[in-house]
Design a protein around this motif. Structure first.
Motif, PDB file in Angstrom:
ATOM      1  N   HIS A  82       1.101  -1.225   0.279  1.00  0.00           N
ATOM      2  CA  HIS A  82       0.031  -0.099  -0.062  1.00  0.00           C
ATOM      3  C   HIS A  82       1.066   1.079  -0.043  1.00  0.00           C
ATOM      4  N   ASP A  83       0.661   2.261  -1.011  1.00  0.00           N
ATOM      5  CA  ASP A  83       1.399   3.465  -0.980  1.00  0.00           C
ATOM      6  C   ASP A  83       0.792   4.377   0.047  1.00  0.00           C
ATOM      7  N   PRO A  84       1.897   4.929   0.812  1.00  0.00           N
ATOM      8  CA  PRO A  84       1.201   5.554   1.940  1.00  0.00           C
ATOM      9  C   PRO A  84       0.470   6.976   1.625  1.00  0.00           C
ATOM     10  N   SER A  85       1.216   7.378   0.488  1.00  0.00           N
ATOM     11  CA  SER A  85       0.499   8.929  -0.052  1.00  0.00           C
ATOM     12  C   SER A  85      -0.791   8.617  -0.360  1.00  0.00           C
ATOM     13  N   SER A  86      -1.153   7.440  -1.312  1.00  0.00           N
ATOM     14  CA  SER A  86      -2.492   7.559  -1.773  1.00  0.00           C
ATOM     15  C   SER A  86      -3.335   6.251  -1.029  1.00  0.00           C
ATOM     16  N   GLY A  87      -2.711   5.675  -0.411  1.00  0.00           N
ATOM     17  CA  GLY A  87      -3.380   4.667   0.251  1.00  0.00           C
ATOM     18  C   GLY A  87      -3.941   3.406  -0.589  1.00  0.00           C
ATOM     19  N   LEU A  88      -3.366   3.498  -1.818  1.00  0.00           N
ATOM     20  CA  LEU A  88      -3.982   2.539  -2.918  1.00  0.00           C
ATOM     21  C   LEU A  88      -2.711   1.334  -2.932  1.00  0.00           C
ATOM     22  N   LEU A  89      -3.161  -0.062  -3.150  1.00  0.00           N
ATOM     23  CA  LEU A  89      -2.505  -1.095  -3.182  1.00  0.00           C
ATOM     24  C   LEU A  89      -1.627  -1.060  -4.608  1.00  0.00           C
ATOM     25  N   HIS A  90      -0.368  -1.322  -4.549  1.00  0.00           N
ATOM     26  CA  HIS A  90       0.373  -1.239  -5.785  1.00  0.00           C
ATOM     27  C   HIS A  90       0.907  -2.854  -6.028  1.00  0.00           C
ATOM     28  N   LEU A  91       0.795  -3.073  -7.116  1.00  0.00           N
ATOM     29  CA  LEU A  91       1.300  -4.545  -7.584  1.00  0.00           C
ATOM     30  C   LEU A  91       2.451  -4.140  -8.727  1.00  0.00           C
ATOM     31  N   VAL A  92       3.916  -4.511  -8.402  1.00  0.00           N
ATOM     32  CA  VAL A  92       4.898  -4.231  -9.203  1.00  0.00           C
ATOM     33  C   VAL A  92       5.256  -5.580 -10.011  1.00  0.00           C
ATOM     34  N   MET A  93       5.125  -5.663 -11.069  1.00  0.00           N
ATOM     35  CA  MET A  93       5.387  -6.896 -11.965  1.00  0.00           C
ATOM     36  C   MET A  93       6.082  -7.117 -12.949  1.00  0.00           C
TER      37      MET A  93
END
Length: 114
Positions: A82-93
């Protein structure tokens, strides 16, 4: 969350700044927009980063399961957080260059369409 061993990465993981500044081209036309709800981008030509308001850990866990237990080619998951600035879950693929099915669909014969 999940982070693959750094020795298995093709390069350093993208920073938040790289993700927000990455060009949103090279993906299907409906994914060019990086709005408030998230989006998808290519970073350094080696990573695809996906984040979306509706994205859950299930997608990342599914990629890990397939890699470990099945012989189905899927992009490797390098990080899920989870990106702390946006709160969105990030998947790095893993970025796998090619042509996406959506852009080919109109030229395929009916018999081979999914």
């Amino acid at each position: 969350m999940y982070f693959r061993d750094p020795a298995e990465l093709p390069g350093p993981l993208p920073t938040s700044e790289e993700i927000s500044n990455a060009p949103k081209s090279g993906l299907s036309p409906r994914r060019h927009v990086w709005g408030e709800g998230g989006g998808m981008c290519i970073v350094r030509g080696i990573y695809v980063v996906k984040c979306d308001i509706n994205l859950t850990q299930n997608k990342g866990n599914a990629l890990l399961f397939i890699e470990k237990h099945l012989k189905i080619p899927v992009p490797r998951l390098y990080a899920m957080y989870h990106d702390p600035s946006s709160g969105l879950l990030h998947l790095v693929m893993e970025y796998i260059p090619g042509v996406d099915l959506e852009s080919l669909c109109s030229s395929l014969a009916v018999e081979v369409k999914p």
